[in-house]
Enzyme design. Structure first.
Site, PDB file in Angstrom:
ATOM      1  N   HIS A 148       2.354   3.092   4.518  1.00  6.71           N
ATOM      2  CA  HIS A 148       2.985   1.967   5.210  1.00  6.71           C
ATOM      3  C   HIS A 148       4.285   2.377   5.880  1.00  6.71           C
ATOM      4  O   HIS A 148       4.799   1.635   6.727  1.00  6.71           O
ATOM      5  CB  HIS A 148       3.249   0.855   4.196  1.00  6.71           C
ATOM      6  CG  HIS A 148       2.858  -0.513   4.664  1.00  6.71           C
ATOM      7  ND1 HIS A 148       2.013  -0.758   5.740  1.00  6.71           N
ATOM      8  CD2 HIS A 148       3.198  -1.754   4.187  1.00  6.71           C
ATOM      9  CE1 HIS A 148       1.852  -2.060   5.902  1.00  6.71           C
ATOM     10  NE2 HIS A 148       2.559  -2.683   4.976  1.00  6.71           N
ATOM     11  N   ASN A 196       1.519  -7.197   8.136  1.00  7.22           N
ATOM     12  CA  ASN A 196       2.593  -8.155   7.886  1.00  7.22           C
ATOM     13  C   ASN A 196       3.848  -7.880   8.713  1.00  7.22           C
ATOM     14  O   ASN A 196       4.567  -8.817   9.090  1.00  7.22           O
ATOM     15  CB  ASN A 196       2.941  -8.176   6.397  1.00  7.22           C
ATOM     16  CG  ASN A 196       1.875  -8.864   5.575  1.00  7.22           C
ATOM     17  OD1 ASN A 196       1.228  -9.786   6.046  1.00  7.22           O
ATOM     18  ND2 ASN A 196       1.684  -8.410   4.345  1.00  7.22           N
ATOM     19  N   PHE A 226      12.325  -5.166   3.809  1.00 10.07           N
ATOM     20  CA  PHE A 226      10.931  -4.881   3.518  1.00 10.07           C
ATOM     21  C   PHE A 226      10.080  -5.141   4.757  1.00 10.07           C
ATOM     22  O   PHE A 226      10.480  -5.868   5.676  1.00 10.07           O
ATOM     23  CB  PHE A 226      10.445  -5.730   2.335  1.00 10.07           C
ATOM     24  CG  PHE A 226      10.916  -5.218   1.004  1.00 10.07           C
ATOM     25  CD1 PHE A 226      10.174  -4.267   0.314  1.00 10.07           C
ATOM     26  CD2 PHE A 226      12.111  -5.649   0.472  1.00 10.07           C
ATOM     27  CE1 PHE A 226      10.616  -3.773  -0.903  1.00 10.07           C
ATOM     28  CE2 PHE A 226      12.563  -5.160  -0.738  1.00 10.07           C
ATOM     29  CZ  PHE A 226      11.815  -4.216  -1.440  1.00 10.07           C
ATOM     30  N   TYR A 269       9.711   3.766  -1.307  1.00  9.12           N
ATOM     31  CA  TYR A 269       8.453   3.843  -0.574  1.00  9.12           C
ATOM     32  C   TYR A 269       8.352   5.017   0.402  1.00  9.12           C
ATOM     33  O   TYR A 269       7.388   5.096   1.166  1.00  9.12           O
ATOM     34  CB  TYR A 269       8.222   2.534   0.178  1.00  9.12           C
ATOM     35  CG  TYR A 269       8.006   1.364  -0.740  1.00  9.12           C
ATOM     36  CD1 TYR A 269       6.772   1.153  -1.338  1.00  9.12           C
ATOM     37  CD2 TYR A 269       9.042   0.476  -1.039  1.00  9.12           C
ATOM     38  CE1 TYR A 269       6.561   0.075  -2.195  1.00  9.12           C
ATOM     39  CE2 TYR A 269       8.851  -0.594  -1.895  1.00  9.12           C
ATOM     40  CZ  TYR A 269       7.608  -0.786  -2.475  1.00  9.12           C
ATOM     41  OH  TYR A 269       7.407  -1.837  -3.331  1.00  9.12           O
ATOM     42  N   ASN A 308       7.506  -6.970   5.446  1.00 12.09           N
ATOM     43  CA  ASN A 308       7.084  -8.320   5.855  1.00 12.09           C
ATOM     44  C   ASN A 308       8.197  -9.163   6.451  1.00 12.09           C
ATOM     45  O   ASN A 308       7.955 -10.287   6.884  1.00 12.09           O
ATOM     46  CB  ASN A 308       6.413  -9.055   4.693  1.00 12.09           C
ATOM     47  CG  ASN A 308       7.340  -9.271   3.514  1.00 12.09           C
ATOM     48  OD1 ASN A 308       8.428  -8.702   3.463  1.00 12.09           O
ATOM     49  ND2 ASN A 308       6.907 -10.078   2.558  1.00 12.09           N
TER      50      ASN A 308
END
Length: 213
Positions: A23, A117, A69, A18, A71
């Protein structure tokens, strides 16, 4: 405000998949801060983060990026705060924000998570949103693009100059937050926008904007 250690945490997803996405701009900011300080993040198993100990604005600062991650960011940031003995009032969380145009910054303490999140999980881990926040605008999704898809996409090539500029500005904002406090940093950095990202808001609106979320 330079007495005691600070923790500056950047939110994102694992960089192998990512890196460069919207994000991950909070994590990218912390990487930028480490490089500016002549350091690099290294794995800290006890914290569940990659961390570096540096000095910013004369203060001792732990930089941290969770290895989890987005969240489930709360546990690693909480563990880092506990390991380094940093109270919540000296924790700065850097994260992407869909509600701000690309390149715009907002600084605040607490507030609602706005559906983010990572912030939701931080609030659960700490029992509330008492930490400081550096909100970095990534812009709303175009057309009918779903927000969750938008934030997981890389910045377009033509946006990278604006991203580089806002990261440099956000690094200055973190230093001001640590050295001078929230209100002074707000008045310096609210309304400033990255070159090429469009016109900014009136800097005089700094305090009024803090009720947005």
């Amino acid at each position: 405000m330079t007495d005691g250690r600070w923790l500056v945490a950047g939110l994102g997803n694992p960089p192998a998949e990512y890196a460069g996405t919207r994000h991950n701009i909070g994590a990218e900011l912390v990487e930028h801060l480490a490089a500016d300080a002549g350091s690099a993040l290294a794995r800290n198993r006890r914290a569940g983060c990659r961390t570096a100990e540096v000095r910013i604005a004369g203060a001792p600062v732990v930089l941290a990026v969770p290895e989890s991650f987005m969240n489930v960011s709360g546990g690693p940031v909480q563990r880092a705060a506990g390991w380094y003995r940093v109270p919540i009032e000296r924790i700065v969380v850097c994260h992407d924000d869909l509600d701000l145009p690309l390149g715009e910054l907002r600084l605040k303490r607490g507030g609602g998570h706005g559906g983010h999140n990572g912030l939701k999980d931080l609030d659960r881990a700490f029992g509330g949103p008492g930490y400081l926040r550096v909100r970095i605008g990534v812009g709303r999704p175009p057309g009918s693009t779903v927000a969750a898809d938008h934030v997981l996409r890389p910045f377009a090539a033509e946006e990278r100059d604006a991203v580089a500029t806002v990261l440099a500005t956000a690094a200055d904002a973190v230093a001001a937050l640590i050295a001078d406090g929230l209100e002074t940093a707000q008045n310096r950095f609210h309304g400033r926008r990255a070159s090429g990202a469009g016109p900014g808001a009136d800097p005089g609106d700094a305090v009024r904007h803090e009720e947005d979320r």
